[in-house]
Design an enzyme around this catalytic site. Structure first.
Site, PDB file in Angstrom:
ATOM      1  N   LYS A  53      58.884 -25.664  86.483  1.00 31.03           N
ATOM      2  CA  LYS A  53      58.734 -24.545  85.543  1.00 31.03           C
ATOM      3  C   LYS A  53      58.221 -25.065  84.196  1.00 31.03           C
ATOM      4  CE  LYS A  53      62.233 -21.883  87.980  1.00 31.03           C
ATOM      5  NZ  LYS A  53      63.612 -21.426  88.094  1.00 31.03           N
ATOM      6  N   GLN A  97      69.293 -21.880  85.267  1.00 34.00           N
ATOM      7  CA  GLN A  97      69.039 -22.264  86.662  1.00 34.00           C
ATOM      8  C   GLN A  97      70.317 -22.176  87.495  1.00 34.00           C
ATOM      9  OE1 GLN A  97      65.956 -22.761  87.753  1.00 34.00           O
ATOM     10  NE2 GLN A  97      66.565 -23.188  89.850  1.00 34.00           N
ATOM     11  N   ASP A 120      64.103 -13.846  84.572  1.00 34.02           N
ATOM     12  CA  ASP A 120      64.460 -13.994  85.989  1.00 34.02           C
ATOM     13  C   ASP A 120      64.719 -12.632  86.630  1.00 34.02           C
ATOM     14  OD1 ASP A 120      64.483 -16.516  87.194  1.00 34.02           O
ATOM     15  OD2 ASP A 120      66.338 -17.122  86.189  1.00 34.02           O
TER      16      ASP A 120
HETATM   17  N1  GUN Z   1      67.871 -20.875  91.747  1.00 36.02           N
HETATM   18  C1  GUN Z   1      67.096 -20.637  92.833  1.00 36.02           C
HETATM   19  N2  GUN Z   1      66.111 -19.768  92.523  1.00 36.02           N
HETATM   20  C2  GUN Z   1      66.263 -19.458  91.222  1.00 36.02           C
HETATM   21  C3  GUN Z   1      65.548 -18.603  90.329  1.00 36.02           C
HETATM   22  O1  GUN Z   1      64.571 -17.941  90.677  1.00 36.02           O
HETATM   23  N3  GUN Z   1      66.026 -18.565  89.057  1.00 36.02           N
HETATM   24  C4  GUN Z   1      67.102 -19.263  88.651  1.00 36.02           C
HETATM   25  N4  GUN Z   1      67.511 -19.133  87.388  1.00 36.02           N
HETATM   26  N5  GUN Z   1      67.796 -20.050  89.459  1.00 36.02           N
HETATM   27  C5  GUN Z   1      67.379 -20.146  90.736  1.00 36.02           C
END
Ligand code: GUN
Length: 294
Positions: A53, A97, A120
């Protein structure tokens, strides 16, 4: 025989469009979009996702801030960090995350993020607005699937879409999105899960089969109707000594088995995966422009 849906290509195309918008934003005197990522502990997969990211932010001209905390951080301390970001006008989007350590309630964290910064799309306000068809941040993986279906001009209206897996992040929002009265939507949706009876028979009725259960190569040709569109959201690390990393990434679909039978299929990797980050970047750009909650 299936046509491969090239998520990597679509993602690159969309990234170029986002980068162009960022340069236009800067030319008009605004600062670049700013994404903040919080990473707690050192879960291997999370480290990789967050690093990707941050890398995408750099590629697209975004500002990124990675805040790392030890697994011992308390829920109260983490909530305070979230509040600081909520109040920082220089920060547009925040992702925490997942998964978080067991002593931290992820729902409490998600509900504390300002919905206007929840890129998200995990905050109940964004999920509720999405369900009502109001402007909302839509979680990244389901949005990526919609964008792939749109790019390949796959007809969805009136089709039977079967979603396998009811996770909060993928299966549940996916099922809501596919039934909406929207150009990519208007499906008759069946959401299946671990307690579903007759899973094979239900999947065999799918015109569009979305696999998001997290079980490597679980769905084989016996689950697939001839000509179905297969979207494989699975991404599980399985031990593979022949790989430098020591693991291989596997989807939820047995690709080789279903390939001859389906009309379209997303491979793993390079299918849905690359689209997820693009969706996150798109949401962060929307946050910087303030368009969802204008
Ligand atoms: N863990 C697995 N996929 C995601 C996601 O799309 N966003 C976040 N914040 N954590 C994750």
């Amino acid at each position: 025989m299936g046509q491969i849906i090239d998520g990597k290509f679509v993602a690159e195309t969309m990234k170029s469009a986002i980068a162009l918008e960022v340069s236009e934003l800067i030319q008009s005197g605004k600062r670049p979009p700013h994404l903040v990522a919080i990473l707690v502990g050192n879960n291997g997969a999370s480290e990789t996702y967050v690093a990707n990211k941050v890398k995408s932010c750099e590629e697209l001209g975004f500002i990124s801030t990675l805040l790392r905390f030890p697994p011992t951080i308390s829920e109260k301390e983490l909530l305070e960090e979230v509040l600081k970001i909520n109040h920082n006008a220089e920060m547009d989007g925040l992702i925490v995350q997942l998964p978080l350590p067991d002593h931290i309630n992820p729902d409490r964290i998600m509900e504390t993020i300002d919905p206007r910064k929840d890129v998200d799309g995990f905050h109940p306000i964004n999920i509720g607005r999405m369900a009502k068809g109001l402007p909302a941040y839509i979680s990244a993986t389901p949005q990526g699937v919609l964008d792939l279906l749109a790019y390949y001009k796959i007809e969805t209206a009136g089709k039977h879409c079967v979603v396998v897996g009811r996770s909060q992040i993928v299966g549940l929002p996916m099922s809501i999105l596919m039934q909406r009265n929207h150009p990519i939507g208007n499906c008759t949706v069946t959401l299946t899960h671990s307690k579903t009876k007759n899973l094979v028979e239900i999947c065999q009725q799918a015109d569009i089969l979305i696999a998001a259960l997290g079980k490597p190569e679980f769905l084989n040709a016996s689950y697939v109707k001839k000509g179905a569109v297969i979207i494989d959201v699975g991404l599980t690390r399985v031990v593979d000594e022949s790989k430098k990393s020591g693991f291989a990434l596997k989807g939820d679909v047995d690709f080789d088995d279903v390939f001859e039978k389906c009309s379209y299929i997303t491979p793993v990797p390079k299918g849905v995966g690359p689209m997820t980050i693009v969706s996150l970047m798109k949401n962060t750009l929307l946050a910087a422009k303030g368009v969802i909650y204008s």
